[in-house]
Design a protein around this motif. Structure first.
Motif, mmCIF file in Angstrom:
data_model
loop_
_atom_site.group_PDB
_atom_site.id
_atom_site.type_symbol
_atom_site.label_atom_id
_atom_site.label_comp_id
_atom_site.label_asym_id
_atom_site.label_seq_id
_atom_site.Cartn_x
_atom_site.Cartn_y
_atom_site.Cartn_z
ATOM 1 N N ARG A 1 -53.418 -25.329 16.304
ATOM 2 C CA ARG A 1 -54.496 -26.305 16.254
ATOM 3 C C ARG A 1 -55.631 -25.763 15.375
ATOM 4 N NH1 ARG A 1 -56.881 -30.351 19.406
ATOM 5 N NH2 ARG A 1 -58.614 -31.143 18.209
ATOM 6 N N GLU A 2 -56.005 -26.529 14.378
ATOM 7 C CA GLU A 2 -57.094 -26.127 13.498
ATOM 8 C C GLU A 2 -58.388 -26.755 14.005
ATOM 9 O OE1 GLU A 2 -56.910 -23.955 11.262
ATOM 10 O OE2 GLU A 2 -54.747 -23.731 11.021
ATOM 11 N N PHE A 3 -59.198 -25.948 14.654
ATOM 12 C CA PHE A 3 -60.454 -26.440 15.191
ATOM 13 C C PHE A 3 -61.471 -26.624 14.067
ATOM 14 C CE2 PHE A 3 -58.924 -24.107 19.057
ATOM 15 C CZ PHE A 3 -58.801 -25.224 19.858
ATOM 16 N N ASP A 4 -62.379 -27.566 14.249
ATOM 17 C CA ASP A 4 -63.526 -27.705 13.360
ATOM 18 C C ASP A 4 -64.713 -28.130 14.202
ATOM 19 O OD1 ASP A 4 -63.884 -30.760 13.239
ATOM 20 O OD2 ASP A 4 -61.777 -30.521 12.697
ATOM 21 N N LEU A 5 -65.904 -27.985 13.650
ATOM 22 C CA LEU A 5 -67.112 -28.244 14.429
ATOM 23 C C LEU A 5 -67.209 -29.692 14.896
ATOM 24 C CD1 LEU A 5 -69.961 -26.192 12.722
ATOM 25 C CD2 LEU A 5 -68.917 -25.842 14.957
ATOM 26 N N LYS A 6 -66.778 -30.624 14.052
ATOM 27 C CA LYS A 6 -66.879 -32.037 14.424
ATOM 28 C C LYS A 6 -65.992 -32.368 15.623
ATOM 29 C CE LYS A 6 -68.294 -34.093 10.027
ATOM 30 N NZ LYS A 6 -67.948 -35.049 8.954
ATOM 31 N N SER A 7 -64.856 -31.686 15.747
ATOM 32 C CA SER A 7 -63.963 -31.963 16.864
ATOM 33 C C SER A 7 -64.416 -31.258 18.139
ATOM 34 C CB SER A 7 -62.527 -31.529 16.521
ATOM 35 O OG SER A 7 -62.432 -30.116 16.405
ATOM 36 N N LEU A 8 -65.183 -30.172 17.990
ATOM 37 C CA LEU A 8 -65.595 -29.395 19.159
ATOM 38 C C LEU A 8 -66.977 -29.778 19.679
ATOM 39 C CD1 LEU A 8 -64.346 -25.846 18.086
ATOM 40 C CD2 LEU A 8 -63.308 -27.362 19.779
ATOM 41 N N LEU A 9 -67.822 -30.260 18.782
ATOM 42 C CA LEU A 9 -69.180 -30.622 19.196
ATOM 43 C C LEU A 9 -69.289 -32.116 19.467
ATOM 44 C CD1 LEU A 9 -71.552 -28.651 16.781
ATOM 45 C CD2 LEU A 9 -71.280 -28.292 19.236
ATOM 46 N N ASP A 10 -69.994 -32.449 20.516
ATOM 47 C CA ASP A 10 -70.421 -33.826 20.725
ATOM 48 C C ASP A 10 -71.660 -33.996 19.843
ATOM 49 O OD1 ASP A 10 -71.643 -36.156 21.583
ATOM 50 O OD2 ASP A 10 -71.066 -35.878 23.675
ATOM 51 N N ILE A 11 -71.467 -34.501 18.632
ATOM 52 C CA ILE A 11 -72.536 -34.496 17.636
ATOM 53 C C ILE A 11 -73.819 -35.183 18.121
ATOM 54 C CG2 ILE A 11 -73.205 -35.189 15.300
ATOM 55 C CD1 ILE A 11 -71.225 -32.896 15.360
ATOM 56 N N PRO A 12 -73.749 -36.403 18.680
ATOM 57 C CA PRO A 12 -74.997 -37.025 19.150
ATOM 58 C C PRO A 12 -75.736 -36.176 20.195
ATOM 59 C CG PRO A 12 -73.246 -38.656 19.017
ATOM 60 C CD PRO A 12 -72.598 -37.326 18.823
ATOM 61 N N LEU A 13 -74.960 -35.570 21.112
ATOM 62 C CA LEU A 13 -75.587 -34.727 22.133
ATOM 63 C C LEU A 13 -76.171 -33.464 21.509
ATOM 64 C CD1 LEU A 13 -76.253 -34.061 25.046
ATOM 65 C CD2 LEU A 13 -73.943 -33.104 25.291
ATOM 66 N N TRP A 14 -75.428 -32.856 20.585
ATOM 67 C CA TRP A 14 -75.923 -31.644 19.940
ATOM 68 C C TRP A 14 -77.166 -31.936 19.111
ATOM 69 C CZ3 TRP A 14 -76.619 -26.859 20.209
ATOM 70 C CH2 TRP A 14 -76.935 -26.077 19.096
ATOM 71 N N GLU A 15 -77.235 -33.112 18.507
ATOM 72 C CA GLU A 15 -78.435 -33.463 17.742
ATOM 73 C C GLU A 15 -79.651 -33.564 18.655
ATOM 74 O OE1 GLU A 15 -76.774 -35.836 13.813
ATOM 75 O OE2 GLU A 15 -77.214 -36.983 15.630
ATOM 76 N N LYS A 16 -79.459 -34.058 19.872
ATOM 77 C CA LYS A 16 -80.571 -34.102 20.833
ATOM 78 C C LYS A 16 -81.018 -32.687 21.199
ATOM 79 C CE LYS A 16 -79.335 -38.536 22.954
ATOM 80 N NZ LYS A 16 -78.911 -39.206 24.214
ATOM 81 N N ILE A 17 -80.037 -31.791 21.366
ATOM 82 C CA ILE A 17 -80.367 -30.397 21.665
ATOM 83 C C ILE A 17 -81.102 -29.776 20.473
ATOM 84 C CG2 ILE A 17 -79.402 -28.106 22.139
ATOM 85 C CD1 ILE A 17 -77.110 -29.516 23.604
ATOM 86 N N GLN A 18 -80.620 -30.068 19.267
ATOM 87 C CA GLN A 18 -81.304 -29.602 18.056
ATOM 88 C C GLN A 18 -82.762 -30.040 18.036
ATOM 89 O OE1 GLN A 18 -78.083 -29.266 14.368
ATOM 90 N NE2 GLN A 18 -79.637 -30.824 14.330
ATOM 91 N N ASP A 19 -82.983 -31.321 18.356
ATOM 92 C CA ASP A 19 -84.354 -31.851 18.337
ATOM 93 C C ASP A 19 -85.252 -31.068 19.295
ATOM 94 O OD1 ASP A 19 -83.646 -33.770 16.499
ATOM 95 O OD2 ASP A 19 -83.361 -35.367 17.970
ATOM 96 N N GLU A 20 -84.731 -30.791 20.487
ATOM 97 C CA GLU A 20 -85.529 -30.058 21.478
ATOM 98 C C GLU A 20 -85.777 -28.619 21.023
ATOM 99 O OE1 GLU A 20 -87.023 -31.309 24.139
ATOM 100 O OE2 GLU A 20 -86.270 -33.243 23.450
ATOM 101 N N LEU A 21 -84.735 -27.993 20.453
ATOM 102 C CA LEU A 21 -84.902 -26.624 19.961
ATOM 103 C C LEU A 21 -85.912 -26.572 18.822
ATOM 104 C CD1 LEU A 21 -81.181 -25.378 19.973
ATOM 105 C CD2 LEU A 21 -83.047 -24.521 21.403
ATOM 106 N N ALA A 22 -85.883 -27.584 17.960
ATOM 107 C CA ALA A 22 -86.833 -27.625 16.848
ATOM 108 C C ALA A 22 -88.262 -27.719 17.358
ATOM 109 C CB ALA A 22 -86.508 -28.805 15.929
#
Length: 332
Positions: free
Chosen positions: A4-25
């Motif tokens: 299995r070739e993993f990639d970030l898009k398949s492993l991350l819930d992008i909308p959720l991670w973007e919310k986490i990014q916003d808070e970290l920023a």
């Protein structure tokens, strides 16, 4: 079983991670974006400064931004840690690498800050020699850009290092959980289908192992958390006492390279993979020797050893005596 070739898009819930990014920023006072291994953004920019917004709107300077991001991610992988550097515009950015095993998936980029002028002892490497070719169309636009540059937040170098460590811990925790969940699902699917024309045969083997009348494989299992990257291999070995599994196949099952799997297995279990497999088989053999009248040759074959003399040598290595002596001793 295919790798299995993993990639970030398949492993991350992008909308959720973007919310986490916003808070970290907001918490760190930096700008954050996540890129793939080629340097392409896979999330929106969180907290992007006005200065960098202008730079990235220009086609030429935007390409240089992407190039800096890509090179910084690779440099972080080479160093094995977050990489702090000056981008082509001379402002501080940081690449936090994201890996699964030895495979580089991308990086979380943060920064768009300046180090306070009084920290004269801090030296940050410039990633590329070329300076941004962005040219403002008018003097007023140039002055506006310089003003926006002066408004870039200042962050102490020590604080930048702390932020890098925090982001690294958060993203790697999320990726590890995602990979392990995927591995467990794939392991279950693999177990169901590894029986060829009789897919239920594996389930039968597992039931047989759990039957008190047969070898209790669970009693030999190490104290290894399911979150361990090598847990699928350990589970497979423990559920297939009749197979002589190979390290390459188990590395593939765990979606790791054989060399990294070998190092990680030794670190997690305290012994190499072949030693672990043989030790487990000796445990199952001891129970067969105690509870059945099966011959040593039959037991060896049932455990996947084609050469009974080799099995006897393995048994003696771990127990100090031959299988027959062990049986005689237990009967006495």
């Amino acid at each position: 079983m295919g790798r299995r070739e993993f990639d970030l898009k398949s492993l991350l819930d992008i909308p959720l991670w973007e919310k986490i990014q916003d808070e970290l920023a907001k918490l760190t006072g930096t700008a954050i974006v996540t890129i793939d291994f080629k340097g392409n953004p896979i999330t929106k920019h969180s907290g992007r400064t006005e200065f960098c917004s202008i730079i990235r709107e220009n086609p030429i300077s935007r390409k240089r931004c992407f190039r800096c991001d890509a090179l910084a991610g690779l440099e972080a992988v080479r160093l094995g840690r977050p990489y702090i550097y000056l981008c082509h515009c001379g402002i501080v950015d940081v690449a936090v690498p994201v890996l699964v095993g030895e495979r580089y998936l991308g990086a979380v980029m943060f920064g768009q800050v300046r180090i306070p002028s009084n920290e004269t002892d801090v030296k940050v490497e410039r990633l590329v020699n070329e300076i941004s070719s962005f040219q403002a169309e008018s003097d007023a636009a140039r002055e506006d850009l310089l003003e926006k540059y002066d408004r870039l937040p200042e962050v102490e170098y020590k604080r930048i290092v702390q932020i890098a460590e925090t982001i690294s811990s958060i993203i790697n925790y999320i990726i590890d959980r995602a990979v392990n969940s995927e591995n467990q699902a794939l392991t279950y699917e693999f177990l169901l289908h590894s029986g060829g024309d009789q897919p239920n045969s594996v389930l039968h083997d597992i039931q047989e192992l759990r039957d008190p009348a047969s070898a209790d494989a669970s009693s030999f299992e190490p104290d290894l958390p399911k979150s361990s990257p090598v847990y699928p291999a350990v589970a497979y070995v423990n559920n297939h006492p009749h197979e002589m599994v190979t390290m390459n196949n188990m590395a593939q099952l765990c979606h790791l390279s054989p060399s990294y799997f070998s190092r990680l297995f030794r670190r997690e279990l305290g012994e190499n993979f072949i030693n672990y497999v043989n030790r487990q088989k000796v445990q199952w053999a001891k129970e067969r020797l105690r509870e059945t009248n099966d011959s040593v040759n039959q037991i060896a074959l049932d455990l996947g050893y084609m050469d009974s003399s080799y099995f006897i040598n393995v048994f003696k290595k771990f127990e100090g005596i031959t299988p027959l002596v062990y049986r005689q001793h237990k009967y006495k």
